[in-house]
Design an enzyme around this catalytic site. Sequence first.
Site, PDB file in Angstrom:
ATOM      1  N   ASP A  22       0.806  -0.823  -0.022  1.00  0.00           N
ATOM      2  CA  ASP A  22       0.365   0.285   0.194  1.00  0.00           C
ATOM      3  C   ASP A  22       1.145   1.080   0.172  1.00  0.00           C
ATOM      4  O   ASP A  22       1.229   1.020   1.020  1.00  0.00           O
ATOM      5  CB  ASP A  22      -0.727   0.121   1.281  1.00  0.00           C
ATOM      6  CG  ASP A  22      -1.677   1.481   1.497  1.00  0.00           C
ATOM      7  OD1 ASP A  22      -1.504   2.341   0.457  1.00  0.00           O
ATOM      8  OD2 ASP A  22      -2.947   1.264   2.071  1.00  0.00           O
ATOM      9  N   VAL A  23       0.876   1.713  -0.951  1.00  0.00           N
ATOM     10  CA  VAL A  23       2.004   3.285  -0.976  1.00  0.00           C
ATOM     11  C   VAL A  23       2.081   3.964  -0.302  1.00  0.00           C
ATOM     12  O   VAL A  23       2.990   5.305   0.079  1.00  0.00           O
ATOM     13  CB  VAL A  23       1.867   3.560  -2.677  1.00  0.00           C
ATOM     14  CG1 VAL A  23       1.955   2.158  -3.624  1.00  0.00           C
ATOM     15  CG2 VAL A  23       0.325   4.894  -3.298  1.00  0.00           C
ATOM     16  N   GLY A  47      -2.686   4.786  -7.606  1.00  0.00           N
ATOM     17  CA  GLY A  47      -4.327   5.818  -8.408  1.00  0.00           C
ATOM     18  C   GLY A  47      -5.506   5.949  -7.257  1.00  0.00           C
ATOM     19  O   GLY A  47      -5.720   4.469  -7.598  1.00  0.00           O
ATOM     20  N   TYR A 110      -7.939  15.691  -7.054  1.00  0.00           N
ATOM     21  CA  TYR A 110      -7.578  15.271  -7.682  1.00  0.00           C
ATOM     22  C   TYR A 110      -6.566  15.536  -9.319  1.00  0.00           C
ATOM     23  O   TYR A 110      -5.472  14.902  -8.166  1.00  0.00           O
ATOM     24  CB  TYR A 110      -8.292  14.086  -9.208  1.00  0.00           C
ATOM     25  CG  TYR A 110      -7.676  12.805  -9.737  1.00  0.00           C
ATOM     26  CD1 TYR A 110      -7.431  11.586  -9.460  1.00  0.00           C
ATOM     27  CD2 TYR A 110      -7.488  13.237 -10.767  1.00  0.00           C
ATOM     28  CE1 TYR A 110      -6.521  10.378 -10.005  1.00  0.00           C
ATOM     29  CE2 TYR A 110      -7.065  12.123 -12.229  1.00  0.00           C
ATOM     30  CZ  TYR A 110      -6.021  11.256 -11.700  1.00  0.00           C
ATOM     31  OH  TYR A 110      -6.397  10.660 -12.225  1.00  0.00           O
ATOM     32  N   LYS A 114      -2.211  15.432  -8.845  1.00  0.00           N
ATOM     33  CA  LYS A 114      -1.421  14.675  -9.738  1.00  0.00           C
ATOM     34  C   LYS A 114      -1.090  15.645 -10.379  1.00  0.00           C
ATOM     35  O   LYS A 114       0.655  14.816 -11.201  1.00  0.00           O
ATOM     36  CB  LYS A 114      -2.522  14.222 -11.150  1.00  0.00           C
ATOM     37  CG  LYS A 114      -3.224  12.822 -11.081  1.00  0.00           C
ATOM     38  CD  LYS A 114      -2.163  12.460 -10.653  1.00  0.00           C
ATOM     39  CE  LYS A 114      -3.240  10.478 -11.111  1.00  0.00           C
ATOM     40  NZ  LYS A 114      -2.260   9.596 -10.905  1.00  0.00           N
ATOM     41  N   ARG A 153     -17.026   7.452 -10.744  1.00  0.00           N
ATOM     42  CA  ARG A 153     -17.211   8.619 -10.713  1.00  0.00           C
ATOM     43  C   ARG A 153     -18.519   9.079 -10.489  1.00  0.00           C
ATOM     44  O   ARG A 153     -19.471   8.016  -9.902  1.00  0.00           O
ATOM     45  CB  ARG A 153     -17.134   9.074 -12.457  1.00  0.00           C
ATOM     46  CG  ARG A 153     -16.317   8.674 -13.262  1.00  0.00           C
ATOM     47  CD  ARG A 153     -16.105   9.084 -14.694  1.00  0.00           C
ATOM     48  NE  ARG A 153     -14.811   9.523 -15.537  1.00  0.00           N
ATOM     49  CZ  ARG A 153     -15.027   9.984 -16.809  1.00  0.00           C
ATOM     50  NH1 ARG A 153     -16.299   9.828 -17.702  1.00  0.00           N
ATOM     51  NH2 ARG A 153     -13.545  10.259 -17.342  1.00  0.00           N
TER      52      ARG A 153
END
Length: 204
Positions: A22-23, A47, A110, A114, A153
């Site tokens: 798990d980053v 992501g 988000y 990014k 979404r």
Amino acid sequence: LARRRETMAAELPAEVATRALDVTDPEAARAALGSLDRLDVLVLAAGTNVPDRAIDRLGPDDFDLLVATNLTGVFACVSAALPALRRSRGLVVVVGSVSGSWPDRSGAGYQAAKAGALAFARGAQLEEHEAGTGVRFSVVAPGMVDTPLLERRPEPPSPEQRAEMLRPEDVAEACAFLAALPAHVAVPELPILPHRLQVLGRTG
């Protein structure tokens, strides 16, 4: 390395070693990457996004999750792997998003995360260039990709839209292309888009 090791292992050849990571856990990143002797290519593709992404509904916990996964995870993995990358004069490929440079409907949180990953890669490349380590950084910036993340979404895309989107394999091919380039070639950023759905400057 992926959070869902079982899913990853089921889709990969048996000779590929798989480990859970798990980053968002920097200690786990150090445990997984810090002891490597050398590392030729590190691709960072973790992501996430959240359904309630509009700024009037985005809560602090969701914002923290977006930053932890999409930005802090990049830092944690690069930091842990940097000694091994330097020994092999390796390549880091950050899978970002075109929304890190061009606004769209993916949500301000988000997009901020990014954009941060893109800025981190740019800054890290400058530092490594000036240090003479040979480590290169590239950002692959896809547009819309047909993955399960689209189900998060507020309104999932139609089957017709999905059919026109990039596939995960398209992004993987871009990463493989960068990894195959000789060490004297640097590609700082590589946007890739579903050409029937998006163009740069109009990525919504």
